[in-house]
Design a protein around this motif. Sequence first.
Motif, PDB file in Angstrom:
ATOM      1  N   GLN A 103     -41.257  13.550 -30.832  1.00  0.00           N
ATOM      2  CA  GLN A 103     -41.595  13.802 -32.220  1.00  0.00           C
ATOM      3  C   GLN A 103     -40.772  14.929 -32.840  1.00  0.00           C
ATOM      4  OE1 GLN A 103     -44.289  13.567 -29.782  1.00  0.00           O
ATOM      5  NE2 GLN A 103     -44.154  11.390 -30.254  1.00  0.00           N
ATOM      6  N   SER A 104     -39.864  15.544 -32.095  1.00  0.00           N
ATOM      7  CA  SER A 104     -39.100  16.677 -32.612  1.00  0.00           C
ATOM      8  C   SER A 104     -38.020  16.200 -33.572  1.00  0.00           C
ATOM      9  CB  SER A 104     -38.441  17.447 -31.455  1.00  0.00           C
ATOM     10  OG  SER A 104     -39.416  17.972 -30.588  1.00  0.00           O
ATOM     11  N   PRO A 105     -37.728  16.979 -34.629  1.00  0.00           N
ATOM     12  CA  PRO A 105     -36.628  16.615 -35.530  1.00  0.00           C
ATOM     13  C   PRO A 105     -35.309  16.549 -34.772  1.00  0.00           C
ATOM     14  CG  PRO A 105     -37.997  18.346 -36.488  1.00  0.00           C
ATOM     15  CD  PRO A 105     -38.436  18.198 -35.069  1.00  0.00           C
ATOM     16  N   VAL A 106     -34.474  15.605 -35.159  1.00  0.00           N
ATOM     17  CA  VAL A 106     -33.160  15.447 -34.540  1.00  0.00           C
ATOM     18  C   VAL A 106     -32.109  15.210 -35.617  1.00  0.00           C
ATOM     19  CG1 VAL A 106     -33.986  14.577 -32.325  1.00  0.00           C
ATOM     20  CG2 VAL A 106     -33.501  12.974 -34.169  1.00  0.00           C
ATOM     21  N   THR A 107     -30.894  15.608 -35.282  1.00  0.00           N
ATOM     22  CA  THR A 107     -29.721  15.314 -36.105  1.00  0.00           C
ATOM     23  C   THR A 107     -28.853  14.327 -35.341  1.00  0.00           C
ATOM     24  OG1 THR A 107     -29.731  17.515 -37.109  1.00  0.00           O
ATOM     25  CG2 THR A 107     -27.656  16.294 -37.191  1.00  0.00           C
ATOM     26  N   ALA A 108     -28.352  13.328 -36.029  1.00  0.00           N
ATOM     27  CA  ALA A 108     -27.387  12.402 -35.448  1.00  0.00           C
ATOM     28  C   ALA A 108     -26.082  12.513 -36.219  1.00  0.00           C
ATOM     29  CB  ALA A 108     -27.903  10.966 -35.501  1.00  0.00           C
ATOM     30  N   LEU A 109     -24.988  12.625 -35.498  1.00  0.00           N
ATOM     31  CA  LEU A 109     -23.651  12.594 -36.088  1.00  0.00           C
ATOM     32  C   LEU A 109     -22.926  11.382 -35.506  1.00  0.00           C
ATOM     33  CD1 LEU A 109     -22.638  16.376 -35.813  1.00  0.00           C
ATOM     34  CD2 LEU A 109     -23.589  15.189 -37.799  1.00  0.00           C
ATOM     35  N   VAL A 110     -22.619  10.431 -36.362  1.00  0.00           N
ATOM     36  CA  VAL A 110     -21.967   9.198 -35.925  1.00  0.00           C
ATOM     37  C   VAL A 110     -20.765   8.973 -36.836  1.00  0.00           C
ATOM     38  CG1 VAL A 110     -22.276   6.764 -35.375  1.00  0.00           C
ATOM     39  CG2 VAL A 110     -24.251   8.303 -35.322  1.00  0.00           C
ATOM     40  N   GLU A 111     -19.583   8.873 -36.250  1.00  0.00           N
ATOM     41  CA  GLU A 111     -18.366   8.734 -37.041  1.00  0.00           C
ATOM     42  C   GLU A 111     -17.669   7.413 -36.702  1.00  0.00           C
ATOM     43  OE1 GLU A 111     -14.380  11.349 -38.292  1.00  0.00           O
ATOM     44  OE2 GLU A 111     -15.840  12.142 -36.855  1.00  0.00           O
ATOM     45  N   PHE A 112     -17.209   6.733 -37.736  1.00  0.00           N
ATOM     46  CA  PHE A 112     -16.542   5.452 -37.594  1.00  0.00           C
ATOM     47  C   PHE A 112     -15.165   5.493 -38.235  1.00  0.00           C
ATOM     48  CE2 PHE A 112     -21.103   4.580 -37.824  1.00  0.00           C
ATOM     49  CZ  PHE A 112     -21.302   3.818 -36.684  1.00  0.00           C
ATOM     50  N   GLU A 113     -14.274   4.662 -37.707  1.00  0.00           N
ATOM     51  CA  GLU A 113     -13.004   4.429 -38.372  1.00  0.00           C
ATOM     52  C   GLU A 113     -13.047   3.054 -39.029  1.00  0.00           C
ATOM     53  OE1 GLU A 113      -8.176   4.171 -37.519  1.00  0.00           O
ATOM     54  OE2 GLU A 113      -9.538   4.843 -35.934  1.00  0.00           O
ATOM     55  N   VAL A 114     -12.751   3.002 -40.309  1.00  0.00           N
ATOM     56  CA  VAL A 114     -12.778   1.750 -41.057  1.00  0.00           C
ATOM     57  C   VAL A 114     -11.561   0.908 -40.673  1.00  0.00           C
ATOM     58  CG1 VAL A 114     -12.723   0.745 -43.373  1.00  0.00           C
ATOM     59  CG2 VAL A 114     -14.032   2.851 -42.949  1.00  0.00           C
ATOM     60  N   ARG A 115     -11.777  -0.405 -40.564  1.00  0.00           N
ATOM     61  CA  ARG A 115     -10.670  -1.321 -40.268  1.00  0.00           C
ATOM     62  C   ARG A 115      -9.944  -1.628 -41.583  1.00  0.00           C
ATOM     63  NH1 ARG A 115     -10.030  -4.559 -35.869  1.00  0.00           N
ATOM     64  NH2 ARG A 115     -12.229  -4.373 -35.302  1.00  0.00           N
ATOM     65  N   THR A 116      -9.006  -0.777 -41.935  1.00  0.00           N
ATOM     66  CA  THR A 116      -8.365  -0.868 -43.252  1.00  0.00           C
ATOM     67  C   THR A 116      -7.387  -2.030 -43.367  1.00  0.00           C
ATOM     68  OG1 THR A 116      -6.746   0.790 -42.511  1.00  0.00           O
ATOM     69  CG2 THR A 116      -8.639   1.577 -43.786  1.00  0.00           C
ATOM     70  N   SER A 117      -7.125  -2.726 -42.266  1.00  0.00           N
ATOM     71  CA  SER A 117      -6.263  -3.903 -42.356  1.00  0.00           C
ATOM     72  C   SER A 117      -6.947  -5.044 -43.099  1.00  0.00           C
ATOM     73  CB  SER A 117      -5.850  -4.372 -40.960  1.00  0.00           C
ATOM     74  OG  SER A 117      -6.996  -4.714 -40.186  1.00  0.00           O
ATOM     75  N   GLY A 118      -8.283  -5.004 -43.141  1.00  0.00           N
ATOM     76  CA  GLY A 118      -9.014  -6.084 -43.799  1.00  0.00           C
ATOM     77  C   GLY A 118      -9.968  -5.641 -44.873  1.00  0.00           C
ATOM     78  N   THR A 119     -10.179  -4.347 -44.990  1.00  0.00           N
ATOM     79  CA  THR A 119     -11.096  -3.827 -45.994  1.00  0.00           C
ATOM     80  C   THR A 119     -10.614  -2.443 -46.404  1.00  0.00           C
ATOM     81  OG1 THR A 119     -13.434  -3.462 -46.516  1.00  0.00           O
ATOM     82  CG2 THR A 119     -12.686  -2.716 -44.358  1.00  0.00           C
ATOM     83  N   SER A 120     -11.313  -1.835 -47.327  1.00  0.00           N
ATOM     84  CA  SER A 120     -10.992  -0.477 -47.758  1.00  0.00           C
ATOM     85  C   SER A 120     -12.168   0.436 -47.450  1.00  0.00           C
ATOM     86  CB  SER A 120     -10.691  -0.440 -49.257  1.00  0.00           C
ATOM     87  OG  SER A 120     -11.870  -0.737 -50.002  1.00  0.00           O
ATOM     88  N   VAL A 121     -11.909   1.718 -47.429  1.00  0.00           N
ATOM     89  CA  VAL A 121     -12.997   2.682 -47.222  1.00  0.00           C
ATOM     90  C   VAL A 121     -14.017   2.546 -48.346  1.00  0.00           C
ATOM     91  CG1 VAL A 121     -13.574   5.141 -47.094  1.00  0.00           C
ATOM     92  CG2 VAL A 121     -11.549   4.268 -45.901  1.00  0.00           C
ATOM     93  N   ALA A 122     -13.552   2.325 -49.558  1.00  0.00           N
ATOM     94  CA  ALA A 122     -14.462   2.164 -50.698  1.00  0.00           C
ATOM     95  C   ALA A 122     -15.381   0.958 -50.504  1.00  0.00           C
ATOM     96  CB  ALA A 122     -13.661   2.029 -51.989  1.00  0.00           C
ATOM     97  N   ASP A 123     -14.837  -0.158 -49.999  1.00  0.00           N
ATOM     98  CA  ASP A 123     -15.664  -1.343 -49.753  1.00  0.00           C
ATOM     99  C   ASP A 123     -16.658  -1.081 -48.624  1.00  0.00           C
ATOM    100  OD1 ASP A 123     -14.420  -2.775 -51.755  1.00  0.00           O
ATOM    101  OD2 ASP A 123     -13.035  -3.825 -50.394  1.00  0.00           O
ATOM    102  N   TRP A 124     -16.204  -0.418 -47.586  1.00  0.00           N
ATOM    103  CA  TRP A 124     -17.084  -0.067 -46.463  1.00  0.00           C
ATOM    104  C   TRP A 124     -18.262   0.764 -46.963  1.00  0.00           C
ATOM    105  CZ3 TRP A 124     -19.371   3.697 -43.593  1.00  0.00           C
ATOM    106  CH2 TRP A 124     -19.635   3.455 -42.235  1.00  0.00           C
ATOM    107  N   LEU A 125     -17.955   1.754 -47.795  1.00  0.00           N
ATOM    108  CA  LEU A 125     -19.000   2.632 -48.324  1.00  0.00           C
ATOM    109  C   LEU A 125     -19.942   1.884 -49.260  1.00  0.00           C
ATOM    110  CD1 LEU A 125     -16.865   5.826 -48.993  1.00  0.00           C
ATOM    111  CD2 LEU A 125     -18.715   5.624 -47.319  1.00  0.00           C
ATOM    112  N   ALA A 126     -19.411   0.929 -50.014  1.00  0.00           N
ATOM    113  CA  ALA A 126     -20.263   0.161 -50.920  1.00  0.00           C
ATOM    114  C   ALA A 126     -21.287  -0.659 -50.135  1.00  0.00           C
ATOM    115  CB  ALA A 126     -19.405  -0.755 -51.798  1.00  0.00           C
ATOM    116  N   VAL A 127     -20.861  -1.256 -49.016  1.00  0.00           N
ATOM    117  CA  VAL A 127     -21.798  -1.995 -48.173  1.00  0.00           C
ATOM    118  C   VAL A 127     -22.805  -1.039 -47.545  1.00  0.00           C
ATOM    119  CG1 VAL A 127     -22.001  -3.389 -46.071  1.00  0.00           C
ATOM    120  CG2 VAL A 127     -20.186  -3.869 -47.734  1.00  0.00           C
ATOM    121  N   TRP A 128     -22.309   0.087 -47.061  1.00  0.00           N
ATOM    122  CA  TRP A 128     -23.198   1.058 -46.419  1.00  0.00           C
ATOM    123  C   TRP A 128     -24.204   1.638 -47.415  1.00  0.00           C
ATOM    124  CZ3 TRP A 128     -24.205   6.254 -47.175  1.00  0.00           C
ATOM    125  CH2 TRP A 128     -24.952   6.881 -46.164  1.00  0.00           C
ATOM    126  N   GLN A 129     -23.833   1.788 -48.669  1.00  0.00           N
ATOM    127  CA  GLN A 129     -24.732   2.404 -49.648  1.00  0.00           C
ATOM    128  C   GLN A 129     -26.016   1.599 -49.839  1.00  0.00           C
ATOM    129  OE1 GLN A 129     -23.060   3.211 -53.522  1.00  0.00           O
ATOM    130  NE2 GLN A 129     -24.751   4.574 -54.073  1.00  0.00           N
TER     131      GLN A 129
END
Length: 265
Positions: free
Chosen positions: A34-60
Motif C-alpha cells: 500500500q506504500s506510494p511508489v514512483t515508476a519511471l519508464v522510458e521508451f524510444e519511439v519507432r520514428t521510421s513509421g510514426t512521429s513522437v507527436a503521433d505517439w504522444l497523441a495516442v498516449w494522451q
Amino acid sequence: MLAVRLTLMNGNRLQLSVMALGESEFGEFTMSNQSPVTALVEFEVRTSGTSVADWLAVWQDRSEDALDGEPETSAYEAAVSEDNPNQVLIFERYTGGQASIDAHVNRPAHVALTATMGERQMTRRRVMSNLFSDIDDYGWWDRNDGRGPMRDSDVILSVLGTRFPDRASQQEYIELTRRHAAYCRSEEPDTLIYNGCIAQRDADRGPDIKAGDLIFVAGFRNKAALLKHRDDPRHLELQPLLNGIRRERKFTGTYRTTGKGFLWK
C-alpha cells in the motif's frame, strides 16, 4: 518478494520482481503493497513509421482516462528527453502501491493503448523501467494549491541516480538534503518537485541502477527556476558538505514535460 507488473507500450508485459529492502543493508527503506511508489519508464519511439507527436497523441487518450478514472494514480506525465528527442519518459506516481498499479494496468483504456501501439508498432524499444519507494518526511512531489491538475508543458524534470558504499553514507546524504529541501519548499516556489526515492530492483537495461540506489527527481517550472535553484547561496554552501560524503553518480537525465498528462491532480 513484491511482484510488480507494468504493461509495456508494445503490448508485451514486463514482470518486475521487487525485493523488499528489509532483506538488504538498506533495511530502513521498505515498501508494503500500500506504500506510494514512483515508476519511471522510458521508451524510444519507432520514428521510421510514426512521429513522437503521433505517439504522444495516442498516449494522451490513456492519460485522460488516468486523470478522470484513477484516483490513486497521482501523476502520469510524458516528458521528452533533452538528450534524445525520440525518447519519452513516463513519470508515474501511485498512492496505493501494488493495488494502484494493478488497477491502472487493468483499465480498458490501458488494454486499448497497448493494443494500438502494438498493432501500429509505434515503440522501438524500452529504454529503462524501474520502481522506487518514497523516503519518509523528505521533499515533496507536488505543489497542489487546489487549482486542479498540473498540466504545464516544458517543465524541466531532472533525474539523478546516486550509489553509496554503505547505509551510513546514504543516510548522511539524505539528512543534509532533507534540510535543504525544506528551505527550497519555502523559498523556491517555481521548484515544483524536489524529492528522492529508493530503487526497488536492479535495472535490466538502460542506466546503471541497483536496488538501494538513491534516485533524485526535481521539477522546475522553467530554465530560470532551475538556475535560481542552482545558484542559490544556500545551495552553493551545501556542496562542500555533500562532497565530503562517499558516493558515485551513476546517471543523469533531463526531460521536458509535454502537458499531455499531469504531474499531479
